[in-house]
Design an enzyme around this catalytic site. Sequence first.
Site, PDB file in Angstrom:
ATOM      1  N   ILE B 126       0.877  -1.256  -0.134  1.00 44.98           N
ATOM      2  CA  ILE B 126       0.155   0.146  -0.043  1.00 44.98           C
ATOM      3  C   ILE B 126       0.903   1.215  -0.024  1.00 44.98           C
ATOM      4  CG2 ILE B 126      -2.031  -0.947   0.944  1.00 44.98           C
ATOM      5  CD1 ILE B 126      -1.125   0.048   3.716  1.00 44.98           C
ATOM      6  N   HIS B 128       1.277   3.555  -2.294  1.00 51.38           N
ATOM      7  CA  HIS B 128       0.573   4.711  -2.708  1.00 51.38           C
ATOM      8  C   HIS B 128      -0.217   5.197  -1.557  1.00 51.38           C
ATOM      9  CE1 HIS B 128      -2.314   1.412  -3.141  1.00 51.38           C
ATOM     10  NE2 HIS B 128      -3.257   2.461  -2.571  1.00 51.38           N
ATOM     11  N   TYR B 129      -0.817   4.678  -0.591  1.00 55.70           N
ATOM     12  CA  TYR B 129      -1.546   5.056   0.426  1.00 55.70           C
ATOM     13  C   TYR B 129      -0.266   5.880   1.521  1.00 55.70           C
ATOM     14  CZ  TYR B 129      -3.528   5.413   5.182  1.00 55.70           C
ATOM     15  OH  TYR B 129      -4.275   5.948   6.525  1.00 55.70           O
ATOM     16  N   TYR B 130       0.804   5.513   1.452  1.00 59.46           N
ATOM     17  CA  TYR B 130       1.841   5.962   2.507  1.00 59.46           C
ATOM     18  C   TYR B 130       2.211   7.377   1.636  1.00 59.46           C
ATOM     19  CZ  TYR B 130       2.194   2.582   5.816  1.00 59.46           C
ATOM     20  OH  TYR B 130       2.354   1.758   6.847  1.00 59.46           O
TER      21      TYR B 130
END
Lengths: 215, 215
Positions: B126, B128-130
Amino acid sequence: MKVLVVGANGQIGQHVVKQLQSSDEHTVRAMVRKEEQAEELKKKGIDAVIANLEGNKKSIVKAAKGCEAVVFTAGSGGKTGPDKTLLVDLDGAVKTIEAAEEAGVDRYVMVSALQANNRENWNEKIRHYYVAKHYADRMLQASNLNYTIVRPGGLLNEPGTGKVNISENMEERGAVPRQDVASTVVAALPEENTYKRAFDLISGDKTIAESLKNL
Amino acid sequence: MKVLVVGANGQIGQHVVKQLQSSDEHTVRAMVRKEEQAEELKKKGIDAVIANLEGNKKSIVKAAKGCEAVVFTAGSGGKTGPDKTLLVDLDGAVKTIEAAEEAGVDRYVMVSALQANNRENWNEKIRHYYVAKHYADRMLQASNLNYTIVRPGGLLNEPGTGKVNISENMEERGAVPRQDVASTVVAALPEENTYKRAFDLISGDKTIAESLKNL
């Protein structure tokens, strides 16, 4: 100026590399992602380095060492999903900003997108792309670099005309040949009037040199 | 303090609203996306406003007017794609930062994610979330607000223990009940020692009040 071109294999990047290579004022170092891209460039006598925007920042710092300017014209492209937009167009771009700072490179020219500064004017279909470009630009503006942010309109593959319309906040929409975007980037590099400035760019009726001086 | 809770219907947000509502020191205004969510809250006697993080910033400015703090604990959630991550977790968050500034709200507490500050420690799945959380946090740090960035580890639904481990750069990994995240956010609100600070948060053996004072 020795200029590191990030995204040297892209459609605008290839024009930038060619123009820098044939210039008397500049030399170029092309940053590409793949070994075969680097080999192709070296065959043409172009200094090329391999570094991945999704990889460790250290390789980008190394690529930037010894350069006097960075041009960012990389993009994840239309074929990949929004996750790559975040990783390349935002985080990848910011890695090059940080790398420039860490490598002691003072000058940075960013290729952005028309009105990326203005949420109201983002294309709904690729809104996530504008978010990525918007924040990459804002991180650059928050840096200590002598930046210029070039925000071109719709990109065309037809030959450049050398005539443009440049404005800090363009009211109209428009398009511009990639070759003219590249010419604007290269012309902006030594132009101190463009330091710490951002502008929209479409085709117009003034020369690039005149437009940059009157910004 | 009158506190605007952004993402009031989220799993952490519901705890924050409940704790603020039962507090003697604070009053709460819950910001939610849907009419029916607002109706539910109003039935419980909670001040609720409707505003969409993907919509125009003006409605968020209006929601923030008259408040003394903003708590951001919204998230696009695991069910949506990376495009929503960009639009909600990054651009939506920054709209609330700008809205706080424009509404004259000085205090801002952001719920982020463990080690969002440190690219080396991002979960590859994830990533892209970070990226979204990382840049929302950096935009907040570049603002003029008295911010606190709380970066919790793995979120658990079990009841809170009131005991935590807080550190500006946590070497270890860990988890923490959502209820304890909410308690930390609420306890941080008036704690000036947490102004302009960011910290990782996992379960531990010290009280929240003690941990915040010793930050």
